[in-house]
Design a protein around this motif. Structure first.
Motif, short mmCIF file in Angstrom:
data_model
loop_
_atom_site.label_atom_id
_atom_site.label_comp_id
_atom_site.label_asym_id
_atom_site.label_seq_id
_atom_site.Cartn_x
_atom_site.Cartn_y
_atom_site.Cartn_z
N VAL A 120 -33.61 -2.14 -39.53
CA VAL A 120 -33.44 -0.76 -39.10
C VAL A 120 -34.03 -0.54 -37.71
CG1 VAL A 120 -33.96 1.64 -39.66
CG2 VAL A 120 -33.51 0.00 -41.49
N ASP A 121 -35.27 -0.98 -37.49
CA ASP A 121 -35.99 -0.69 -36.26
C ASP A 121 -36.20 -1.96 -35.47
OD1 ASP A 121 -36.42 2.16 -36.55
OD2 ASP A 121 -37.61 1.61 -38.28
N ARG A 122 -35.20 -2.39 -34.75
CA ARG A 122 -35.31 -3.57 -33.92
C ARG A 122 -36.04 -3.22 -32.62
NH1 ARG A 122 -29.85 -3.40 -35.76
NH2 ARG A 122 -29.35 -5.07 -37.20
N ASP A 123 -36.28 -4.26 -31.80
CA ASP A 123 -36.80 -4.03 -30.46
C ASP A 123 -35.65 -3.56 -29.59
OD1 ASP A 123 -39.20 -4.90 -31.41
OD2 ASP A 123 -39.11 -6.87 -30.48
N VAL A 124 -35.68 -2.30 -29.22
CA VAL A 124 -34.53 -1.68 -28.57
C VAL A 124 -34.99 -0.80 -27.41
CG1 VAL A 124 -32.70 0.05 -28.88
CG2 VAL A 124 -33.03 -1.72 -30.60
N ASP A 125 -34.25 -0.88 -26.31
CA ASP A 125 -34.33 0.12 -25.24
C ASP A 125 -32.99 0.86 -25.23
OD1 ASP A 125 -36.85 -0.64 -24.48
OD2 ASP A 125 -36.16 -2.01 -22.92
N GLU A 126 -33.04 2.19 -25.24
CA GLU A 126 -31.80 2.96 -25.30
C GLU A 126 -31.83 4.07 -24.26
OE1 GLU A 126 -29.66 4.11 -29.16
OE2 GLU A 126 -30.54 6.02 -28.51
N TYR A 127 -30.73 4.16 -23.49
CA TYR A 127 -30.59 5.16 -22.44
C TYR A 127 -29.35 6.00 -22.72
CZ TYR A 127 -33.37 1.51 -20.17
OH TYR A 127 -34.32 0.56 -19.89
N ARG A 128 -29.48 7.29 -22.49
CA ARG A 128 -28.35 8.19 -22.65
C ARG A 128 -28.28 9.15 -21.46
NH1 ARG A 128 -28.90 10.22 -29.01
NH2 ARG A 128 -29.28 8.14 -29.92
N VAL A 129 -27.07 9.37 -20.97
CA VAL A 129 -26.82 10.36 -19.92
C VAL A 129 -25.71 11.27 -20.44
CG1 VAL A 129 -26.17 10.78 -17.54
CG2 VAL A 129 -27.44 8.69 -18.13
N ILE A 130 -25.99 12.56 -20.56
CA ILE A 130 -25.07 13.50 -21.19
C ILE A 130 -24.85 14.68 -20.25
CG2 ILE A 130 -24.59 14.88 -23.24
CD1 ILE A 130 -26.91 13.24 -24.61
N VAL A 131 -23.59 14.98 -19.98
CA VAL A 131 -23.24 16.13 -19.13
C VAL A 131 -22.34 17.05 -19.94
CG1 VAL A 131 -22.21 16.92 -16.99
CG2 VAL A 131 -23.38 14.70 -17.05
N ASP A 132 -22.79 18.27 -20.17
CA ASP A 132 -22.01 19.28 -20.91
C ASP A 132 -21.60 20.40 -19.95
OD1 ASP A 132 -21.89 18.59 -23.78
OD2 ASP A 132 -24.07 18.65 -23.66
N TYR A 133 -20.35 20.81 -20.08
CA TYR A 133 -19.88 21.96 -19.30
C TYR A 133 -19.02 22.84 -20.19
CZ TYR A 133 -18.03 24.82 -15.54
OH TYR A 133 -17.69 25.89 -14.72
N PRO A 134 -19.59 23.95 -20.70
CA PRO A 134 -18.83 24.86 -21.56
C PRO A 134 -18.07 25.90 -20.74
CG PRO A 134 -21.12 25.52 -21.54
CD PRO A 134 -21.01 24.30 -20.63
N VAL A 135 -16.86 26.20 -21.16
CA VAL A 135 -16.02 27.19 -20.48
C VAL A 135 -15.55 28.21 -21.51
CG1 VAL A 135 -13.94 27.59 -19.12
CG2 VAL A 135 -15.26 25.49 -18.80
N ASN A 136 -15.83 29.48 -21.28
CA ASN A 136 -15.32 30.55 -22.13
C ASN A 136 -13.99 31.00 -21.56
OD1 ASN A 136 -17.53 30.70 -23.94
ND2 ASN A 136 -18.68 31.87 -22.41
N ILE A 137 -12.88 30.62 -22.22
CA ILE A 137 -11.55 30.97 -21.73
C ILE A 137 -11.26 32.45 -21.97
CG2 ILE A 137 -9.10 30.44 -21.96
CD1 ILE A 137 -9.92 27.60 -22.74
N PHE A 138 -11.57 32.94 -23.15
CA PHE A 138 -11.55 34.39 -23.41
C PHE A 138 -12.42 34.69 -24.61
CE2 PHE A 138 -7.70 32.82 -25.66
CZ PHE A 138 -7.96 33.25 -26.96
#
Length: 440
Positions: A422-440
């Motif tokens: 379950v818990d190995r030796d791990v390096d983890e990177y995440r890059v997340i870009v969210d852009y919400p648009v209200n159309i109406f």
């Protein structure tokens, strides 16, 4: 194994709301099917790199673009109002496959070793509102302590079933429901509901999950939740939490909190014998833009604390970016420091850094469990692991790019033998870009 006999939670919830409906049958509802409708589109660009340092294999690198379209109608006028919600989800592979996939961002690779170029799904929900109650049937976005859809990847997890919620008392939410299928966050189609850590025999999964809960927020500074769920032929699970924010002075607060789960096997006990009590405690001191949290978590049982596959229904303080610190008999603690840069005149910029450490004595783990034995190693009687997490996020506050969010996450996990599945030796990177648009 004894079979539990109990009423389905949804029928209890229905009975609870029927009396409220009878008392106010003349109350109109509805804000207009069209007038109350909305359409939103969220675009999510997601890069994930998982470096399994102890396995001498290529890094799991996946990059994708997600589109999440959500339509919500209003309700037709009258004592009983009707409405319709719909959603469409599309995930596109920008990079991954050929030995670099496997981070769980994209669908599982086929025989060619490459993830598909796209995956998608669509669904709808019929809804009915009468008085202070709302009934939904179809594809649901759920987020309570016993059944919460996973939202930590490119697309969200959904469930197919029905739910009922009641708001007759200010500050009190009563809800119940049944889910029979789930759409995982990296898959297109629906499947039966499984668990995050259990290995079900012959690929069998539970036929449905029933839940019933109450959530209280009517007291200033205080929140509390009480939930119960039955994952058919697997477990009965109960949850309670209590969280209070005490204002000591201007800009100074103290926030203690408790989260607790009790899980027992039920019915055919497809995962074997389960008797698990898991809890976490936290204390947060807030001073201006600074906050410091200390947390302690304990798993009492010879199986891990388990929850819905790919879900977020693990409302525990030490569930981190990579590890949940939920092994059998595990004790863990965490220190976390967070800072809101609004205090320096940079609203929208926040950060957090934490260090978590857990120890396990696997001598009492259920090695003969038909559902969980594969997670343990015989040479790991005394296992240890730790995780360091860094999270930085900026949300644009105004202008044409308002609500555009950039999030950077980094986790480092190191562990000894015994729990390495379950818990190995791990390096983890995440890059997340969210852009919400209200159309109406």
């Amino acid at each position: 194994m004894k079979t539990a006999h109990s009423l389905s939670p949804i029928f209890i919830a229905l009975a609870a709301t029927m009396s409220n409906a009878a008392q106010a049958a003349d109350t109109p509802t509805g804000d207009g099917f069209i007038e109350g409708s909305s359409l939103r589109l969220n675009t999510r660009n997601y890069y994930m790199n998982r470096d399994r340092r102890d396995q001498h294999v290529d890094d799991s690198k996946e990059w994708g673009q997600g589109f999440i379209g959500l339509f919500e109608s209003g309700y037709t006028p009258g004592v009983v109002g009707f409405g319709l919600d719909a959603h469409a989800l599309l995930g596109l592979k920008l990079d991954g496959g050929g030995g670099t996939d496997g981070s769980s961002l994209l669908p599982v690779s086929d025989g060619s070793g490459k993830a598909p170029g796209s995956f998608s799904t669509a669904g709808g929900t019929l809804k009915l509102r009468a008085l202070d109650s709302e009934l939904k049937a179809g594809d649901l976005f759920l987020g309570n302590p016993v059944i919460a859809g996973g939202r930590t990847r490119m697309l969200p997890q959904t469930f197919r079933g029905f739910s009922l919620a009641n708001h007759s008392v200010d500050g009190l939410l009563l809800e119940g429901g049944r889910a029979s299928f789930t759409k995982l966050y990296n898959q297109s189609g629906h499947r039966r509901i499984g668990t995050a850590y259990g290995s079900l025999p012959d690929a069998r999964e539970s036929r449905h999950l029933d839940w019933l809960g109450a959530s209280w927020s009517g007291t200033p500074g205080l929140t509390s939740n009480l939930y119960a769920a039955t994952l058919k032929d697997i477990w009965n699970q109960y949850y309670y939490d209590l969280d209070y924010t005490w204002t000591l002075a201007d800009g100074v607060s103290l926030n203690p909190g408790l989260h607790a789960y009790h899980t027992r096997d039920t019915g055919q006990a497809l995962l074997g014998h389960i008797d698990n009590n898991t809890y976490s405690l936290h204390l947060t001191l807030g001073v201006g833009s600074h906050s410091l949290t200390a947390a302690y978590q304990r798993v009492n049982g010879n199986t891990p604390f388990d929850y819905i596959n790919q879900g977020d229904s693990i409302f525990l303080d030490n569930s981190q970016q990579y590890s949940d610190f939920n092994g059998p008999g595990e004790r863990s603690w965490k220190l976390k420091y967070a800072y809101d840069f609004a205090g320096l005149g940079l609203p929208g910029l926040t950060s957090a850094i934490s260090y978590s450490r857990g120890t396990l004595d696997l001598s009492s783990a259920d090695q003969g469990s038909r559902g969980y034995a594969s997670w343990y190693s015989a040479d790991g009687t005394h296992a240890r692991h730790w995780e360091r997490d860094l999270d930085i996020q900026y949300v644009v506050q105004d202008g044409r790019a308002r609500d555009l969010a950039l999030r950077l996450q980094w986790a480092t996990n190191r562990g000894s033998g015994g729990y390495s599945a379950v818990d190995r030796d791990v390096d983890e990177y995440r890059v997340i870009v969210d852009y919400p648009v209200n159309i109406f």
